[in-house]
Design a protein around this motif. Sequence first.
Motif, PDB file in Angstrom:
ATOM      1  N   LYS A 128       0.922  -1.242   0.202  1.00  0.00           N
ATOM      2  CA  LYS A 128      -0.018   0.237  -0.104  1.00  0.00           C
ATOM      3  C   LYS A 128       0.888   1.076  -0.557  1.00  0.00           C
ATOM      4  CE  LYS A 128      -4.403  -1.967   0.678  1.00  0.00           C
ATOM      5  NZ  LYS A 128      -5.568  -1.734  -0.173  1.00  0.00           N
ATOM      6  N   GLY A 129       0.339   2.423  -0.472  1.00  0.00           N
ATOM      7  CA  GLY A 129       1.139   3.167  -0.689  1.00  0.00           C
ATOM      8  C   GLY A 129       0.690   4.461  -1.419  1.00  0.00           C
ATOM      9  N   ASN A 130       1.257   5.780  -1.624  1.00  0.00           N
ATOM     10  CA  ASN A 130       1.363   6.781  -2.598  1.00  0.00           C
ATOM     11  C   ASN A 130       1.035   6.225  -4.431  1.00  0.00           C
ATOM     12  OD1 ASN A 130       0.987   8.524  -0.983  1.00  0.00           O
ATOM     13  ND2 ASN A 130       3.398   9.008  -1.197  1.00  0.00           N
ATOM     14  N   ALA A 131       0.352   6.629  -4.919  1.00  0.00           N
ATOM     15  CA  ALA A 131       0.609   6.231  -6.075  1.00  0.00           C
ATOM     16  C   ALA A 131       1.109   7.348  -7.640  1.00  0.00           C
ATOM     17  CB  ALA A 131      -1.069   5.939  -6.842  1.00  0.00           C
ATOM     18  N   ALA A 132       1.358   6.944  -8.578  1.00  0.00           N
ATOM     19  CA  ALA A 132       1.526   8.314  -9.503  1.00  0.00           C
ATOM     20  C   ALA A 132       0.925   7.743 -11.383  1.00  0.00           C
ATOM     21  CB  ALA A 132       3.382   8.059  -9.143  1.00  0.00           C
ATOM     22  N   ILE A 133       0.631   9.356 -11.823  1.00  0.00           N
ATOM     23  CA  ILE A 133       0.023   9.174 -12.564  1.00  0.00           C
ATOM     24  C   ILE A 133       1.105   9.892 -13.830  1.00  0.00           C
ATOM     25  CG2 ILE A 133      -1.885   9.787 -14.246  1.00  0.00           C
ATOM     26  CD1 ILE A 133      -3.388   8.814 -12.334  1.00  0.00           C
ATOM     27  N   ILE A 134       1.652   9.407 -14.908  1.00  0.00           N
ATOM     28  CA  ILE A 134       2.824   9.951 -16.118  1.00  0.00           C
ATOM     29  C   ILE A 134       1.468   9.589 -17.197  1.00  0.00           C
ATOM     30  CG2 ILE A 134       3.770   7.938 -16.396  1.00  0.00           C
ATOM     31  CD1 ILE A 134       5.775   9.856 -16.888  1.00  0.00           C
ATOM     32  N   GLY A 149      -3.428   5.834   4.576  1.00  0.00           N
ATOM     33  CA  GLY A 149      -4.667   4.776   5.090  1.00  0.00           C
ATOM     34  C   GLY A 149      -5.295   4.231   5.240  1.00  0.00           C
ATOM     35  N   ASN A 150      -6.639   4.881   4.362  1.00  0.00           N
ATOM     36  CA  ASN A 150      -7.806   4.734   3.995  1.00  0.00           C
ATOM     37  C   ASN A 150      -8.384   4.751   2.810  1.00  0.00           C
ATOM     38  OD1 ASN A 150      -8.822   3.443   6.485  1.00  0.00           O
ATOM     39  ND2 ASN A 150      -7.749   5.457   7.352  1.00  0.00           N
ATOM     40  N   ASP A 151      -7.469   5.977   2.591  1.00  0.00           N
ATOM     41  CA  ASP A 151      -8.211   6.564   1.159  1.00  0.00           C
ATOM     42  C   ASP A 151      -6.732   7.299   0.435  1.00  0.00           C
ATOM     43  OD1 ASP A 151     -11.408   6.387   1.523  1.00  0.00           O
ATOM     44  OD2 ASP A 151     -10.500   7.907   2.909  1.00  0.00           O
ATOM     45  N   PHE A 152      -7.256   7.466  -1.461  1.00  0.00           N
ATOM     46  CA  PHE A 152      -5.859   8.078  -1.936  1.00  0.00           C
ATOM     47  C   PHE A 152      -6.564   9.752  -1.721  1.00  0.00           C
ATOM     48  CE2 PHE A 152      -4.792   4.445  -4.196  1.00  0.00           C
ATOM     49  CZ  PHE A 152      -3.415   4.433  -3.741  1.00  0.00           C
ATOM     50  N   HIS A 153      -6.116  11.042  -1.838  1.00  0.00           N
ATOM     51  CA  HIS A 153      -5.906  12.433  -2.518  1.00  0.00           C
ATOM     52  C   HIS A 153      -4.957  12.547  -3.695  1.00  0.00           C
ATOM     53  CE1 HIS A 153      -7.933  12.861   1.748  1.00  0.00           C
ATOM     54  NE2 HIS A 153      -7.243  12.083   2.075  1.00  0.00           N
ATOM     55  N   PRO A 154      -5.933  12.655  -4.458  1.00  0.00           N
ATOM     56  CA  PRO A 154      -4.636  13.200  -5.394  1.00  0.00           C
ATOM     57  C   PRO A 154      -4.265  14.523  -6.063  1.00  0.00           C
ATOM     58  CG  PRO A 154      -6.986  12.141  -7.137  1.00  0.00           C
ATOM     59  CD  PRO A 154      -7.380  12.649  -4.931  1.00  0.00           C
ATOM     60  N   PHE A 155      -2.999  14.871  -6.131  1.00  0.00           N
ATOM     61  CA  PHE A 155      -2.705  16.098  -6.241  1.00  0.00           C
ATOM     62  C   PHE A 155      -1.678  16.695  -7.473  1.00  0.00           C
ATOM     63  CE2 PHE A 155       0.845  13.966  -4.308  1.00  0.00           C
ATOM     64  CZ  PHE A 155       1.200  14.028  -5.001  1.00  0.00           C
ATOM     65  N   PHE A 321     -15.731  14.562  -9.491  1.00  0.00           N
ATOM     66  CA  PHE A 321     -15.360  15.433  -9.114  1.00  0.00           C
ATOM     67  C   PHE A 321     -16.425  16.595  -8.711  1.00  0.00           C
ATOM     68  CE2 PHE A 321     -13.115  19.427  -6.865  1.00  0.00           C
ATOM     69  CZ  PHE A 321     -12.342  19.225  -6.269  1.00  0.00           C
ATOM     70  N   GLY A 322     -16.755  16.703  -9.829  1.00  0.00           N
ATOM     71  CA  GLY A 322     -17.675  17.517  -9.784  1.00  0.00           C
ATOM     72  C   GLY A 322     -18.827  17.869  -8.942  1.00  0.00           C
ATOM     73  N   ILE A 323     -19.413  15.905  -9.076  1.00  0.00           N
ATOM     74  CA  ILE A 323     -20.469  15.595  -8.377  1.00  0.00           C
ATOM     75  C   ILE A 323     -20.062  15.487  -6.825  1.00  0.00           C
ATOM     76  CG2 ILE A 323     -22.093  13.868  -9.323  1.00  0.00           C
ATOM     77  CD1 ILE A 323     -21.960  13.589 -11.570  1.00  0.00           C
ATOM     78  N   THR A 324     -19.542  14.902  -6.669  1.00  0.00           N
ATOM     79  CA  THR A 324     -19.522  15.046  -5.376  1.00  0.00           C
ATOM     80  C   THR A 324     -18.769  16.108  -4.847  1.00  0.00           C
ATOM     81  OG1 THR A 324     -17.000  13.648  -5.845  1.00  0.00           O
ATOM     82  CG2 THR A 324     -18.802  12.392  -5.951  1.00  0.00           C
ATOM     83  N   LYS A 325     -18.715  17.140  -5.481  1.00  0.00           N
ATOM     84  CA  LYS A 325     -17.932  18.159  -4.499  1.00  0.00           C
ATOM     85  C   LYS A 325     -16.439  18.372  -4.365  1.00  0.00           C
ATOM     86  CE  LYS A 325     -22.427  20.626  -4.374  1.00  0.00           C
ATOM     87  NZ  LYS A 325     -22.872  19.475  -5.384  1.00  0.00           N
ATOM     88  N   GLY A 326     -15.588  17.205  -5.379  1.00  0.00           N
ATOM     89  CA  GLY A 326     -14.199  17.233  -4.296  1.00  0.00           C
ATOM     90  C   GLY A 326     -14.450  15.555  -3.216  1.00  0.00           C
ATOM     91  N   GLY A 327     -15.258  15.226  -2.957  1.00  0.00           N
ATOM     92  CA  GLY A 327     -15.391  14.252  -2.201  1.00  0.00           C
ATOM     93  C   GLY A 327     -14.050  13.200  -2.722  1.00  0.00           C
ATOM     94  N   LYS A 328     -13.645  12.260  -1.825  1.00  0.00           N
ATOM     95  CA  LYS A 328     -12.944  11.265  -1.163  1.00  0.00           C
ATOM     96  C   LYS A 328     -12.322  10.288  -2.826  1.00  0.00           C
ATOM     97  CE  LYS A 328     -11.529  11.303   3.258  1.00  0.00           C
ATOM     98  NZ  LYS A 328     -11.618  10.705   4.758  1.00  0.00           N
ATOM     99  N   THR A 329     -11.180   9.644  -3.117  1.00  0.00           N
ATOM    100  CA  THR A 329     -11.319   8.604  -4.009  1.00  0.00           C
ATOM    101  C   THR A 329     -11.672   7.718  -2.785  1.00  0.00           C
ATOM    102  OG1 THR A 329      -9.196   8.809  -3.928  1.00  0.00           O
ATOM    103  CG2 THR A 329      -9.655  10.101  -5.319  1.00  0.00           C
ATOM    104  N   LYS A 330     -11.126   6.299  -3.209  1.00  0.00           N
ATOM    105  CA  LYS A 330     -10.918   5.324  -2.806  1.00  0.00           C
ATOM    106  C   LYS A 330      -9.779   4.129  -3.173  1.00  0.00           C
ATOM    107  CE  LYS A 330     -14.096   3.069  -6.010  1.00  0.00           C
ATOM    108  NZ  LYS A 330     -15.043   1.691  -6.088  1.00  0.00           N
ATOM    109  N   ASP A 331      -9.438   3.055  -2.189  1.00  0.00           N
ATOM    110  CA  ASP A 331      -8.645   2.285  -3.127  1.00  0.00           C
ATOM    111  C   ASP A 331      -8.630   1.797  -4.355  1.00  0.00           C
ATOM    112  OD1 ASP A 331      -6.366  -0.070  -2.340  1.00  0.00           O
ATOM    113  OD2 ASP A 331      -7.138  -1.276  -0.680  1.00  0.00           O
ATOM    114  N   ILE A 332      -7.578   1.167  -4.557  1.00  0.00           N
ATOM    115  CA  ILE A 332      -7.563   0.932  -5.852  1.00  0.00           C
ATOM    116  C   ILE A 332      -7.768  -0.555  -5.848  1.00  0.00           C
ATOM    117  CG2 ILE A 332      -5.958   0.639  -8.216  1.00  0.00           C
ATOM    118  CD1 ILE A 332      -5.255   3.771  -7.591  1.00  0.00           C
TER     119      ILE A 332
END
Length: 332
Positions: A128-134, A149-155, A321-332
Amino acid sequence: MVQHLALDVGGTKTHIALLSKTGHSPIAFIKEKKYHTQQVAGLEEVLLDFSPDMSNIESISIALAGPVINDEAQLTNVSWKVQKDQIIKATGVKSIYLMNDLEASAFGVPFMKSSDLLTFYKAENRMKGNAAIISPGTGLGEAGMYWDGNDFHPFASEGGHCDFSPRDNTDVNLLIFLQHRFGRVSWERLVSGMGIANIFDFLRTSSEYQLDKDMELSLLDGDVAANLSKAAVAGEHIAVATMDLFTRYLAIESANLVLKFKATGGLFIGGGIIPKIWNDHYESLFLQYFFRGGRLEPLLRSVDLTIILNPKSVLFGAAHFGITKGGKTKDI
């Protein structure tokens, strides 16, 4: 019915969709349209052409190929400047969300179907841990997904604009060639559609490649990156060399990104190029260079590698993002 608009605004195309979502049902795409970004004056023109009546629109979420700062964005590869207050004024919609396109894609990845993703390397000791997108497309996008530890937070990041780092004589000569053209040379100058064209321009100056004049003209006619990928399949020597270098540089910068983000949660490769060209040869070449991490090779080998096949990944993430008003993502 409450509806939403989502946009994927890139240097080549702007993709817009009208969406709805009820309860726990999936996001429904009602209607879509694509615009040539360079042929439109600005985002307000796109929005009002697509949806002249905004009375039922609850939110507009906009994914942009460039940094978003203080609710404004200047696109990197097109002259558009996007401002939240101007969009509110033009449309009357109050809930406007601006985000980087790779950040948007990161919001969508955890909600994609298995058929939208191709995992071509599955680690034996995945952690488990951070993820990356290219994402190599018109330019090069990069983003991260912080794991709490529970959810992903994209940045978002602008890592694609970091300096290209050569490893051998070919890379050094290519760097010098591009420095004469651009001055500073970033990874985007190589790992993107424009990057494929830049690599080809460099290789055709070499005496190693005897390029037939008619073939050269055909490769330069229209979309150079697309022409070269097709010519590589046909075995054209310079096209094969071009696409091999592109894949090598994508692998190296992907490994760089994983190491910088400690992305043990996985690397995702998006954009419009890779899903179209991927085959066993490119997979083998990518893995060959991705795992060259020196003392950190074991960490790189612990990371799942996945291609995003869904061409609407950015649009889908922006919509979520727009529909959930920036709600959390989840585990992959």
